[in-house]
Design an enzyme around this catalytic site. Sequence first.
Site, PDB file in Angstrom:
ATOM      1  N   ASP A 131       0.800  -1.221   0.000  1.00  0.00           N
ATOM      2  CA  ASP A 131       0.000   0.000   0.000  1.00  0.00           C
ATOM      3  C   ASP A 131       0.838   1.278   0.000  1.00  0.00           C
ATOM      4  O   ASP A 131       0.369   2.318   0.451  1.00  0.00           O
ATOM      5  CB  ASP A 131      -0.945  -0.007   1.206  1.00  0.00           C
ATOM      6  CG  ASP A 131      -2.088   0.991   1.055  1.00  0.00           C
ATOM      7  OD1 ASP A 131      -2.424   1.347  -0.084  1.00  0.00           O
ATOM      8  OD2 ASP A 131      -2.631   1.433   2.086  1.00  0.00           O
ATOM      9  N   CYS A 196     -24.862  -1.968  -1.184  1.00  0.00           N
ATOM     10  CA  CYS A 196     -23.785  -1.044  -0.796  1.00  0.00           C
ATOM     11  C   CYS A 196     -24.093   0.375  -1.264  1.00  0.00           C
ATOM     12  O   CYS A 196     -23.845   1.346  -0.541  1.00  0.00           O
ATOM     13  CB  CYS A 196     -22.443  -1.517  -1.342  1.00  0.00           C
ATOM     14  SG  CYS A 196     -22.321  -1.611  -3.147  1.00  0.00           S
ATOM     15  N   CYS A 250     -22.741  -5.612   2.341  1.00  0.00           N
ATOM     16  CA  CYS A 250     -22.443  -6.567   1.269  1.00  0.00           C
ATOM     17  C   CYS A 250     -22.687  -8.008   1.698  1.00  0.00           C
ATOM     18  O   CYS A 250     -22.152  -8.460   2.718  1.00  0.00           O
ATOM     19  CB  CYS A 250     -20.995  -6.403   0.821  1.00  0.00           C
ATOM     20  SG  CYS A 250     -20.512  -7.550  -0.491  1.00  0.00           S
TER      21      CYS A 250
END
Length: 316
Positions: A131, A196, A250
């Site tokens: 990341d 969502c 979800c």
Amino acid sequence: MTSRPSPSEAIREACLAAGACAAGFAAVEDLGDASEEYYAAWLSAHRNADMAYLEKYQPLRRNPAGLLEGAQTVVSAAFSYRRAPGTPRHPLLADYALGQDYHDVLRRRLAPVAALIEELFEGAQTRICVDTAPIHERLWAVKAGLGFIGKNAMLTVAAGAGSRVFLAEIITTARIAPDHPAPVTAAEACGDCERCLKACPSGALDGGAGVDARRCLSYNTIENRAETLPRDITLRGRRIYGCDICQDACPYNNADYTGPYIPEFAPREALYALRGPSDVIALDHAGYLELFRGSAVRRAKPAMLRRNARRAEGED
């Protein structure tokens, strides 16, 4: 006689032994014009808000070969941060931030995998990315067969972990047989489901795997450095660091999970002393440093957390 696993099988097994819930391989190549055009359109619409760093290093985002000379393969791994059954939610902090900082944890856990690659492929070089490098992580995860990008714009792992995963990569000069891209597309996996989209309180999701960061509660509570949040960002009764609302909605995240739990990601008991926004407002600098030592929450400065807490209290 038991046959020895192939190099690719051995590396995948090493990723799983390191705690990954899924791992795969993709050949280093250009991601193609469709991906580039979509990302360029997203940037031109200013959906990255003030995250100017996302506008840099476009050639590397399109093709990670420049991140390691002679790169041939991207090893993509997903690590679940799902809470163990019976572990309570935190009222103020997103699930991903309840344990140790994932940057350090995943780099440490993937180091033996990188060492194995260098052992199996003589002269091979590796680079672990967690990341921080300019990589389209979700797209490479799809190419490596880990899962699909859903309408919540997150990588959903086909192995059952849902989208509550961290992604990490090992770029290597070793040529490892690539996996087939995930056989499920977002259109097939999500179908007509819009839970969502309907759950997102600020309308940040467009249904086409895109996020408008300017409206996203996660962006505004973690990345937005302004002294005051936009007036239409409402935090009362919500988390003040991160969000999780689209993930909670979800169905893939509400399915049973039988994969590994990473001990370092288990919620730290001390964090539950923060029961409401007023506890954060009262936290002094020394208390902030002590409470969030080694935590991803340090991404938000104390003044930002207090700003968020005041909005949640309705004072701002």
